[in-house]
Scaffold this active site. Structure first.
Site, mmCIF file in Angstrom:
data_model
loop_
_atom_site.group_PDB
_atom_site.id
_atom_site.type_symbol
_atom_site.label_atom_id
_atom_site.label_comp_id
_atom_site.label_asym_id
_atom_site.label_seq_id
_atom_site.Cartn_x
_atom_site.Cartn_y
_atom_site.Cartn_z
ATOM 1 N N GLY A 239 0.823 -1.204 0.000
ATOM 2 C CA GLY A 239 0.000 0.000 0.000
ATOM 3 C C GLY A 239 0.855 1.250 0.000
ATOM 4 O O GLY A 239 1.798 1.401 -0.790
ATOM 5 N N ALA A 240 0.553 2.158 0.931
ATOM 6 C CA ALA A 240 1.298 3.411 1.013
ATOM 7 C C ALA A 240 2.582 3.281 1.814
ATOM 8 O O ALA A 240 3.311 4.257 1.984
ATOM 9 C CB ALA A 240 0.422 4.507 1.616
ATOM 10 N N GLY A 241 2.851 2.077 2.352
ATOM 11 C CA GLY A 241 4.169 1.814 2.926
ATOM 12 C C GLY A 241 4.349 2.064 4.396
ATOM 13 O O GLY A 241 5.484 2.095 4.879
ATOM 14 N N LYS A 243 3.910 0.145 7.039
ATOM 15 C CA LYS A 243 4.606 -0.934 7.751
ATOM 16 C C LYS A 243 6.030 -1.099 7.222
ATOM 17 O O LYS A 243 6.931 -1.472 7.983
ATOM 18 C CB LYS A 243 3.802 -2.226 7.642
ATOM 19 C CG LYS A 243 2.448 -2.125 8.340
ATOM 20 C CD LYS A 243 1.684 -3.416 8.294
ATOM 21 C CE LYS A 243 0.271 -3.204 8.834
ATOM 22 N NZ LYS A 243 -0.547 -2.358 7.938
ATOM 23 N N ASP A 301 0.707 -8.196 4.103
ATOM 24 C CA ASP A 301 -0.251 -7.190 4.590
ATOM 25 C C ASP A 301 -1.522 -7.338 3.746
ATOM 26 O O ASP A 301 -1.785 -6.552 2.844
ATOM 27 C CB ASP A 301 0.368 -5.804 4.440
ATOM 28 C CG ASP A 301 -0.365 -4.746 5.245
ATOM 29 O OD1 ASP A 301 -1.322 -5.104 5.951
ATOM 30 O OD2 ASP A 301 0.017 -3.573 5.160
ATOM 31 N N CYS A 352 -6.402 -6.226 8.841
ATOM 32 C CA CYS A 352 -7.147 -5.338 9.745
ATOM 33 C C CYS A 352 -8.606 -5.808 9.755
ATOM 34 O O CYS A 352 -9.529 -5.039 9.490
ATOM 35 C CB CYS A 352 -7.019 -3.877 9.328
ATOM 36 S SG CYS A 352 -7.472 -3.532 7.617
#
Length: 419
Positions: A239-241, A243, A301, A352
Site C-alpha cells: 500500500g502506502a508503505g 509498515k 499485509d 485489519c
C-alpha cells in the site's frame, strides 16, 4: 450555510457515497474543495452528520424503515432528541435546504417501533455477517460492535531513526497536544483529544520525519516480523508503505525492504514518506516484479474487509457484500502461497479484520497446504523483542480489537519455516 443547507449537503454526500468506492473522508475533502462558500464550521457540521449517520445506519434505517440517505438524516435528527415539528421546520423546502417532509416520513416519525431490534441492528453491522461475527467474537459480539461505533484515537509511531519517544512526547506537549505513550507499542504515542489534532500534520516533528501516523495494533504487527538489520524483507501488498517504514526503523535502515503492491497510485505515496523519514533501504516494485526473489521474511499485509477499521471508515461495512468476502479469502490464500514461493524463514500474515474466515481460517488452510511451516507463538516473539507483558489478545497469534486493546481490530500470525 444555514442548518437546513447543512442537512441537504449531508444528504447529497451520503447519496454520492453509495455510488463510489472512494473513502468517505477523501470524498468529503474533495466535495468541499469545490464549494468554497462552506466555512470551517459548516465542514465540521456536515462531516459529523455524515459520519454519525454511517456509524448508526442500521439503527436509523430500522427506525425509519428506509435506507434512503434522506430518511437516515431525518432519523439522525430524531436520535438527537428533536421532535417531528422541529424536524419539519428544518425540512421546509427553503433555498439550498431539503424538500418538506412527505406523508411517509411524517408517519415514520410518529410511529415508534416497540419490538426489540435484531442483533445486526443493535450491533451496527451488515445482517449477512451476523453468523461469522458471532463465530469470531462470541459472547462479546455486541460489546465489540459497540466499541466499533466510537471514534478512534489518533496513534503515532515515533521514527527511531530520528528521535526517541520521550523527546517527541515532550515536543508535542509543548505544542499543546494531549500526547501520551501508547499502552503497548514501545514507540507509540496516543492523542485522545481530536480537537486541534488536525494540526499534527503541520507539526515540525511530523514535517521533519520524527513520527508517522499509524494505529498501535499495526505498529505491533510490524514488530512481530522481528526484522533485523541486514535482512531482506518483502512487504507484500505494501500500500502506502506504513509498515515498510516501521520495518526499516527496526532494521536501523540497514538491509533491503521490497515494498510490493499492484496499485501504483497507493505505492507512489511511499517515496516522499521514506524521504521524510530518512529511510533509504525501501525499494518499490510491482507485485510481478517482486516474484521469484529470495527473502529472509515476507510480511503479507493482506487486503481484507477492513472490518477492524470500521471506526475510521464506517462506510466500508455497508459496501461489503457476501461475494466480495469470498473473493478476499481467495486472494488471501493466493498471497500466502506467493509468500511461500520465496521460501523465507518466516512469513507474517496480517489483516485489519475481525473475521475468523479472513484470519485463523486462512492460516490453518495455509499450514495444511505448506507442511514445511509451523506457527510461532506471537507472545514468544513479543517477549524476546520487548521483555514486557504482552498486550491483551496476544498468545499464539495477536488478535486486537477496539474493546480489548483500544486499537483498530487487527490480526497477526507468524509462520516459521521448519529447519
Amino acid at each position: 450555510m444555514t442548518p437546513s443547507a447543512r442537512l441537504q449537503a449531508a444528504i447529497e454526500i451520503l447519496e454520492a457515497l453509495a455510488d463510489t468506492g472512494k473513502p468517505a473522508d477523501r470524498y468529503l475533502r474533495d466535495w468541499f474543495r469545490t464549494r468554497r462558500y462552506a466555512g470551517s464550521k459548516d465542514r465540521a457540521a456536515v462531516a459529523e452528520r455524515v459520519f454519525g449517520v454511517m456509524r448508526k445506519r442500521a439503527a436509523l434505517s430500522w427506525r425509519m424503515q428506509s435506507e434512503a440517505p434522506r430518511a437516515l438524516v431525518i432519523g439522525s435528527l430524531e436520535a438527537e432528541g428533536l421532535d417531528g415539528d422541529v424536524i419539519a421546520m428544518l425540512f421546509d423546502g427553503s433555498k439550498y435546504g431539503p424538500a418538506p417532509l412527505d406523508v411517509g416520513e411524517r408517519t415514520a416519525l410518529s410511529h415508534h417501533r416497540e419490538e426489540t431490534p435484531p442483533p445486526w441492528v443493535r450491533g451496527e453491522f451488515p445482517a449477512f455477517l451476523e453468523a461469522e461475527l458471532a463465530r469470531s467474537l462470541g459472547r462479546t459480539l455486541l460489546d465489540e460492535m459497540g466499541a466499533m461505533t466510537a471514534r478512534a484515537p489518533i496513534d503515532l509511531r515515533v521514527n527511531t531513526l530520528k528521535a526517541a519517544r520521550d523527546d517527541v512526547l515532550a515536543e508535542l506537549r509543548r505544542e499543546g497536544f494531549a500526547a501520551e505513550p501508547a499502552p503497548y507499542a514501545p514507540h507509540g504515542i496516543r492523542i485522545k483529544q481530536h480537537e486541534g489534532a488536525s494540526a499534527l500534520s503541520r507539526a515540525q516533528a511530523f514535517l521533519e520525519g520524527r513520527f508517522e501516523f499509524q494505529d498501535e495494533a499495526a505498529q505491533i504487527a510490524a514488530l512481530l516480523c522481528a526484522a533485523k538489520p541486514g535482512e531482506r524483507i518483502l512487504d507484500l501488498a505494501a500500500g502506502a508503505g506504513g509498515k515498510a517504514l516501521a520495518l526499516a526503523a527496526e532494521m536501523h535502515n540497514r538491509g533491503l525492504i521490497v515494498a510490493s503492491d499492484n496499485d501504483p497510485v497507493r505505492l507512489a505515496q511511499l517515496a516522499p514518506r521514506a524521504a521524510r523519514a530518512g529511510v533509504t533501504i525501501v525499494h518499490e516494485q510491482t507485485a510481478s516484479a517482486a516474484a521469484g526473489e529470495k527473502f529472509d521474511a515476507v510480511f503479507v499485509d493482506a487486503p481484507c474487509t477492513g472490518s477492524g477499521a470500521w471506526r475510521r471508515q464506517p462506510e466500508q461495512k455497508w459496501r461489503l457484500t457476501p461475494e466480495r468476502l469470498i473473493e478476499l479469502q481467495s486472494l488471501q490464500d493466493e498471497m500466502l502461497d506467493e509468500a511461500a514461493r520465496s521460501a523465507p524463514a518466516r512469513i507474517v500474515y496480517a489483516t485489519c479484520s475481525l473475521l475468523a474466515c479472513e484470519n485463523e481460517d486462512r492460516v490453518d488452510a495455509f499450514l495444511e497446504r505448506h507442511t514445511g511451516y509451523t506457527m510461532r507463538p506471537a507472545v514468544d516473539i513479543w517477549h524476546e523483542l520487548t521483555g514486557a507483558a504482552p498486550p491483551p489478545g496476544m498468545s499464539e497469534t495477536f488478535r486486537a480489537t477496539p474493546l480489548t486493546t483500544g486499537t483498530d481490530g487487527f490480526f497477526t500470525a507468524s509462520l516459521a519455516r521448519n529447519t
